[in-house]
Each structure stands twice: as C-alpha cells, then as structure tokens.
Design a protein around this motif. Structure first.
Motif, PDB file in Angstrom:
ATOM      1  N   ARG A 133       0.603  -1.094   0.299  1.00  0.00           N
ATOM      2  CA  ARG A 133      -0.272  -0.094  -0.011  1.00  0.00           C
ATOM      3  C   ARG A 133       0.845   1.364  -0.174  1.00  0.00           C
ATOM      4  NH1 ARG A 133      -2.606  -3.513   3.780  1.00  0.00           N
ATOM      5  NH2 ARG A 133      -5.227  -3.990   2.681  1.00  0.00           N
ATOM      6  N   GLY A 134       2.350   0.835   0.206  1.00  0.00           N
ATOM      7  CA  GLY A 134       3.109   2.432   0.132  1.00  0.00           C
ATOM      8  C   GLY A 134       2.962   3.836   1.533  1.00  0.00           C
ATOM      9  N   GLN A 135       2.979   2.550   2.554  1.00  0.00           N
ATOM     10  CA  GLN A 135       1.775   3.227   3.778  1.00  0.00           C
ATOM     11  C   GLN A 135       3.188   3.092   5.207  1.00  0.00           C
ATOM     12  OE1 GLN A 135      -1.524   1.917   4.336  1.00  0.00           O
ATOM     13  NE2 GLN A 135      -2.657   3.332   3.114  1.00  0.00           N
ATOM     14  N   LEU A 136       3.259   4.324   5.598  1.00  0.00           N
ATOM     15  CA  LEU A 136       4.336   3.537   7.741  1.00  0.00           C
ATOM     16  C   LEU A 136       3.215   3.571   8.713  1.00  0.00           C
ATOM     17  CD1 LEU A 136       7.081   2.568   7.149  1.00  0.00           C
ATOM     18  CD2 LEU A 136       6.860   5.436   7.642  1.00  0.00           C
ATOM     19  N   VAL A 137       2.801   2.720   8.859  1.00  0.00           N
ATOM     20  CA  VAL A 137       1.992   2.421   9.890  1.00  0.00           C
ATOM     21  C   VAL A 137       2.960   2.386  11.278  1.00  0.00           C
ATOM     22  CG1 VAL A 137       0.628   0.851  11.418  1.00  0.00           C
ATOM     23  CG2 VAL A 137       0.812   1.206   8.731  1.00  0.00           C
ATOM     24  N   LEU A 138       2.550   3.791  12.260  1.00  0.00           N
ATOM     25  CA  LEU A 138       3.602   3.691  13.570  1.00  0.00           C
ATOM     26  C   LEU A 138       2.618   3.816  14.528  1.00  0.00           C
ATOM     27  CD1 LEU A 138       5.133   7.131  12.233  1.00  0.00           C
ATOM     28  CD2 LEU A 138       5.936   5.141  11.986  1.00  0.00           C
ATOM     29  N   ALA A 139       3.213   3.120  16.099  1.00  0.00           N
ATOM     30  CA  ALA A 139       1.681   2.475  17.422  1.00  0.00           C
ATOM     31  C   ALA A 139       2.479   2.645  18.384  1.00  0.00           C
ATOM     32  CB  ALA A 139       0.731   1.656  16.690  1.00  0.00           C
ATOM     33  N   ARG A 140       1.521   3.071  19.222  1.00  0.00           N
ATOM     34  CA  ARG A 140       2.040   2.523  20.421  1.00  0.00           C
ATOM     35  C   ARG A 140       1.562   2.519  21.443  1.00  0.00           C
ATOM     36  NH1 ARG A 140       3.909   8.219  23.235  1.00  0.00           N
ATOM     37  NH2 ARG A 140       5.314   7.199  24.192  1.00  0.00           N
TER      38      ARG A 140
END
Length: 722
Positions: A133-140
């Motif tokens: 998808r050409g996406q960066l996913v960031l999470a905490r």
C-alpha cells in the motif's frame, strides 16, 4: 527493549545508498538501547535501523520481521505478553517463522488493519512498512511506556525511539520549545489537571500518541490517526466491592507473571514502599534468582524505606543491594549534563538521578541482567494520592475541586482574582455561567489527568534511566486491564476502594504478609528527609562557580524567558543547601531547560560524556539503622562565621514551672530542660549574629549543644546562611 529509527520519503521516490550513513548513525545513537544486535534495512522509499536488547528468545528474535508474502516489514520495541494466545487465533495458514513475541503483529495487522492492536497486551512501539500500500504505520502501547518520536517535512519523515536520534538528520530543528515547556503544569508542579497534549520539549518534534496508530501514505504524506483504546468512562454498577477486590488481585498476579517472564536475568527496584514490595512478594516464586536494588540515602533512611527493604529481603532470603548515596554526594556538572541529555527532559531531579544510578550499579554487579521490575505508576490509578490531599474521601474531592477550578481559570484570567490567596469569594457556578467547560465527574477527570502525567513524567524517565544502562523497565501496574478495572469503579464505591489504595491492600491481603499490605504510603524521597535530596541539587547548582546555572542562562532562547538576576538570587536564598522548599526542584528544572537548549545545538554523543564512578553498596547484616548511624548521623562541621536563622513560625516558650518548649506553626516540636544550654543559644539567635557570636554571648561551647543543634537543623527549625 530496543532502539528504533527510520527515514522515509513522502514523494514515493527510493532512498539511495547515500542514506546508509544516516541509518548507521541512527544505530550508533541508539546503541545503548540495544547493545546486543544491530540491523539496517534500506529498500524503496524506506530506511530502518534497529538495535536489540535480548530478553525473550535471544537466539531467534532478530528484526526486521517480514511477513510470509514479503509485503509487511516490522521493527518493534517492547514486549507482547500474550503473543502465544494471539498466535493461536491467527488463520490456520499462517506459520510464524521466528520466536519473536512481536512477529504476531504482522499478521494481526494483515487481518485487522488499523485495529490490529485491540487485543494486544504489553508495552510496545512499532514501525511497520506496508509495501503493497506504500504506507508507514506507527503505533504505541496504551500508556506510552515505549517511546517513538518523529519530525516531518513535506519531503520526508524521520523516526526514532529517542529525540537525539532525530537530530542525526540535519533537517530536524534543534531548538528547545521554551514557551511550551514553561506552560506544562507538571513542570511547575502546579495544582491543576494536566494538559491534553504531551510536550516533547523541542520544536518540531512530535510523539506518536499513546494508544494510537498513525498511518502515513508515503506517496502524498496524507496521515490518518486511529485511537484503539480509551480510559473507560462507564461505571460498572453490577460488581460489588468484594468482586472488584477479587478481580484486582487476579489481574495483578497475572500482570506480574507476564512481566516476570524472560529468557534473561531480571532484577527488581525495591524502594521499600508498598508497591515494589507487593511486586517482590508475587514475583519471587517465579524468578529463580531475583536480585533487588534499593537506594540508601539520608531520605530513604529517614522515611523507613531502606530499613523496610532490608527487612523484606531478609525475610525471604533474597539478595538486597543497598546502594549508598552518602551525605554530601554531589554529581559533577558534566555527569548531570549527561543525565539530562540521556533523558531529554527538564524533569530530571533526585528521583531520576537515584534510579539512573541504581541501574548502573545493577548492570555492574549483575552483567547479565537485562530487565528490571518496578512498582511505578500504582498511586496514579489506585487512589495513592488521596490521603495526601484530604482527611477523608470528601476532603480529597474538595482538593480535586480546587485543581479543577484552577485549571478552568486558566481560560478565564479575569476571574482569577476572586480566588486569590486561598480565599473563595465566588461560587464555582460563576465559571459555568461564563461558558467554561464543566467536569461532572471530578475523579474521572483526575484519573485522565494522571494518565497524561504518567506519560509526561513517569514512563518517560523510567524508560530513559533504564535504557541508559541497557536495561528494560517493566511496569506491572500499567497493565491496561487493571487500570480499566479501577476506572470503572462506581462513585458510591470509590471511598471504600480508592481511599488510601484500599483496593490494592485488600486484594493482596491474603497473598502477602500484613506488614506489606498495610505499609503506609511513603513517597520515594519527599517528606521526612527531603532536605538530603534537595541539598544535593543546591550543591550541584553552586558547584564549579555555578557552571550549570550560568550555562543555562547563556543558552539559546534563555534571555527571552528567564530572569537571570532572580535565578541567581533564588540560588543565594537556598544558602548551604539545607532547604526543603519545592522551589529547589523548580529551579533545577529551569536550569535543565537551559542545558537542553544548549545541548540541542551540538547534540553531543552520550559515549563522550562523563558518567562518573558507579555507586557502591552497603552490606547490611542485621540492623540497618544502627549500621548506618555513623554515615548519616555524624556531627556537622559547623561554620562559626555562618548566621543561624530560626524557621518562620518558630517560637521559644516557657511555662510557670520553668520548662521550655519549642513550637513551630503552633505545634510543640521539642520540650527542653530548664537549664539546657541550647535554650540560651536559641534565645540569642537574632538572624544577624554569627554562630560564634551567639555561642559567646550564651557562654556555651559548641560541643555542649552540637547534638541538639543537629536535631534542630534536621527538622528545618534552624537554618544557616553564609
């Protein structure tokens, strides 16, 4: 614990080999977070750097982790405690390739999208690249225990577990956010509810919000924020007090069991308070060789923490290292600079210093130790501060009303006058009539404020002080199931369960000795003995020609916000450092701001900064108080040219029988013998005469009153000014 960093272009273009140096620099800057392993990846528009500290499956947990179809790439910092049960719920065609507890996250994301963390239990920060998808996913995680920061421009986004990593990229501004920092209620210890947004202290630097997922489209930079968890607001009216207590005990045992699971050695910070004592009581049967570490200082000796820790470890035959912080101990300016830069926060004070030194000591005596169990963040959600704010639950709520009023008046400065100097001439209804937002459930608002404060201070410094020594901090009380439970206690049960942490005390009553369950709440270093810690700060600020203070005042932006003359005079007012005024710590925080502003411009390397000598331990054989008496109760070397000053509110009184009494703020502090020479000394203290003059006029030798004078100085009833 690990170090994460990344760089991604936001125009869809690939990164060239010229970025390899930047990725390697990321890894160098985060080496202390992951000294066991380093991996770099550059592919397409994304570059990732990963440094690893091995606690779980050290032989088979390397990262980046890549999905079976190659479309998903993940680096993660933290622990997924329920990874086995999550893996059992994956589609039958999924085959995990490693022993990493974080690999399951790849397939949860593929299955659930942005809601993939809904059922995950643990502490984590995640960078996931969705190639397809050409996406960066960031999470905490829900409480932000594991950090993740970023800075973005129209062309790129740069990510790092620590802010100093962002500064490796020249496009990241290196400016301290003075105005924002000075307005954070936690910094000024202001009696108000915490602000909504966490402050990162630096301009242009953002933090991935706790309990949230950010999705960044690398083709156009479009960003979506998805919050996957909130503090509960609905009360559980169907559960009885006994039901809450039973459930709490079960959840706490489960959480401690999770946190005490590792393939590497774990230790425990045993402060001596109720929370760390309970963690020890419940973890000791699971951890085969559990070493505990206690700060032995003038403050922890005075408040009983050090003695209780020694007794507790002795009862169960558990090693307890009493790490000595002797009277007069003062870090050098260079050592303090390193600590401030390590933590990247102006909130560095005695607590942060003690914990940093405990971690250093632990790694020296136990080189294989990789994780540390903590009793932190229990007070915030279990009613731990209730007793300190009132005589009963009603008094506690009254204190919360005052905090709420102060917070609301921030937006209505014209009305602030009417509540000045502690007087309330108007009803709070006037705030409602002016359109200010009204809190209908003050305790719920307080818990939300504590949730924010935990992120701004508690987990921030716990992470950094541990990471600085290559240790992962584990916090059993920040299991979201426990916080959800206490947050759902209905209003009519709160006095029963949340006054003085009754839910915790009763939940463990059958699991731990009574002396632990009913141990009074004692702050880590506040209260009796505070002057020991504050004295260290005053000596530090005065050391080397007030080097730290002058450097802070000369820092970029300082002249705009700080009154240099007032700061210098404030330090003068603390004299030789025996003050127990909270202003000492506030002044230290202002100095820390200036130091951060200075260091941001040069971004020094931690490894080039002096750490000082690791503390030593005092081996206690039977009676800690007796064995440390010579260390902490040695007579002072009084300067005869100094001027003794009576504390404000101190009165020397006598009765008809000739007995003398020393009263402070209306309370009798000492009963003095009629012929005691200390009476003659006290009668001649006028705030202008030197000690030599006072003794001469009283016809008293110093040795004759030294013991009584020591006691008066310890109780802050007599002060000395140069």
């Amino acid at each position: 614990m690990c170090g994460l960093a990344g760089y991604a272009r936001l125009d869809g273009q690939d990164l060239g080999p010229e970025f390899d140096g930047l990725l390697n620099n990321f890894a160098e800057l985060l080496h202390h977070r992951g000294p066991d392993e380093r991996e770099l990846l550059r592919s397409g528009p994304v570059g990732l750097a990963f440094t690893r500290l091995s606690l779980v499956n050290p032989q088979d947990g390397t990262q980046p982790l890549i999905s079976d179809d190659g479309n998903l790439v993940l680096i993660a910092n933290g622990e997924v405690y329920n990874h086995k049960e999550l893996a059992a719920g994956l589609p039958s065609d999924v085959r995990l390739k490693t022993g990493s507890d974080c690999e399951v996250l790849l397939y949860l994301y593929r299955q659930h999208g942005l809601d993939f963390l809904r059922d995950v239990r643990g502490m984590f920060a995640i960078i996931l690249w969705d190639r397809a998808r050409g996406q960066l996913v960031l999470a905490r995680d829900r409480f932000g225990i594991k950090p993740l920061y970023y800075h973005r421009t129209d062309q790129r986004i740069v990510l790092s577990s620590e802010i100093k990593g962002l500064f490796a990229d020249p496009a990241t501004p290196r400016r301290f956010a003075w105005a924002r920092a000075l307005s954070v209620p936690t910094v000024a210890a202001a009696p108000r509810f915490s602000a909504e947004q966490m402050c990162t202290w630096f301009e242009g630097v953002e933090s991935v919000p706790a309990a949230s997922v950010l999705r960044v489209d690398l083709r156009d930079g479009k960003t979506v924020e998805h919050r996957y968890w909130e503090l509960p607001t609905a009360a559980d009216e169907s559960t009885s007090a006994e039901g809450f207590i039973e459930r709490y005990g079960d959840l706490l045992e489960s959480s401690i069991r999770d946190c005490a699971t590792a393939d590497s050695e774990l230790g425990l910070f045993l402060s001596g308070g109720i929370d760390s004592s309970i963690v020890l009581a419940l973890a000791r049967k699971q951890v085969e060789e559990l070493h505990t570490f206690t700060a032995l200082s003038g403050g922890t000796r005075a408040n009983g923490d050090a003695e209780h820790s020694s007794w507790l470890a002795d009862q169960w035959g558990i090693p307890n290292h009493q790490v000595l912080f002797e009277p007069g101990l003062t870090p050098t300016p260079e050592q303090w600079l390193r600590l401030v830069w390590l933590t990247e926060s102006p909130m560095v004070g005695p607590e942060v210093y003690y914990k940093h030194e405990l971690h250093r000591f632990a790694r020296q005596v136990r080189p294989e130790l990789r994780g540390m169990l903590l009793g932190a963040a229990s007070d915030e959600f279990n009613g731990g501060y209730s007793e300190g704010m009132g005589d009963d639950w009603a008094g506690f709520l009254s204190g919360l009303r005052g905090m709420n009023r102060t917070t609301r008046l921030d937006g209505m400065p014209g009305l602030r006058y009417w509540w000045g100097e502690g007087e309330a001439f108007l009803s709070d209804n006037v705030l409602n009539s002016q359109g200010a937002e009204q809190d209908t459930d003050l305790y719920a608002s307080y818990v939300l404020s504590e949730y924010r404060k935990v992120q701004q201070y508690n987990v921030w410094h716990e992470d950094r002080t541990a990471a600085g020594s290559g240790v992962e901090a584990r916090v059993p009380f920040l299991d979201h199931r426990i916080v959800e439970l206490t947050s759902s206690i209905p209003e009519h049960l709160r006095p029963r369960l949340l006054w003085d942490k009754r839910i915790l005390r009763e939940a463990v009553g059958s699991r731990v000795p009574r002396r632990i369950a009913e141990r009074p709440k004692v702050p880590f270093f506040y209260g009796n003995g505070t002057h020991h810690a504050y004295g260290m700060l005053v000596r530090l600020m005065n050391s080397n020609g007030r080097e730290l203070v002058e450097r802070a005042l000369a820092a970029p932006g300082a002249s705009t916000y700080l009154d240099a003359d007032s700061i210098r005079q404030g330090l003068n007012n603390f004299g030789e450092g025996t003050s127990d005024s909270p202003s000492v710590e506030l002044l230290m925080r202002i100095v820390n701001m200036g130091l951060l502003a200075e260091m941001a411009t040069s971004a020094p390397r931690l490894e080039s900064m002096d750490t000082g000598t690791v503390r030593t331990e005092l081996r206690v054989h039977s009676d800690l108080l007796a064995e440390t008496q010579k260390i902490f109760e040695a007579g002072r070397n009084y300067d005869l040219t100094a001027v003794p000053v009576s504390a404000k509110g101190l009165l020397l009184l006598s009765d008809a029988s000739g007995d003398w009494y020393l009263a402070n703020d209306g309370q009798i502090e000492f009963v003095l013998e009629p012929e005691s020479p200390i009476v003659r000394v006290l009668q001649r203290i006028d705030g202008t005469s030197t000690l030599a003059t006072v003794l001469r006029e009283a016809d008293v030798k110093l040795k004759a009153v030294e013991e009584e004078l020591d006691a008066l100085v310890d109780q802050r009833l007599v002060l000395f000014v140069a």
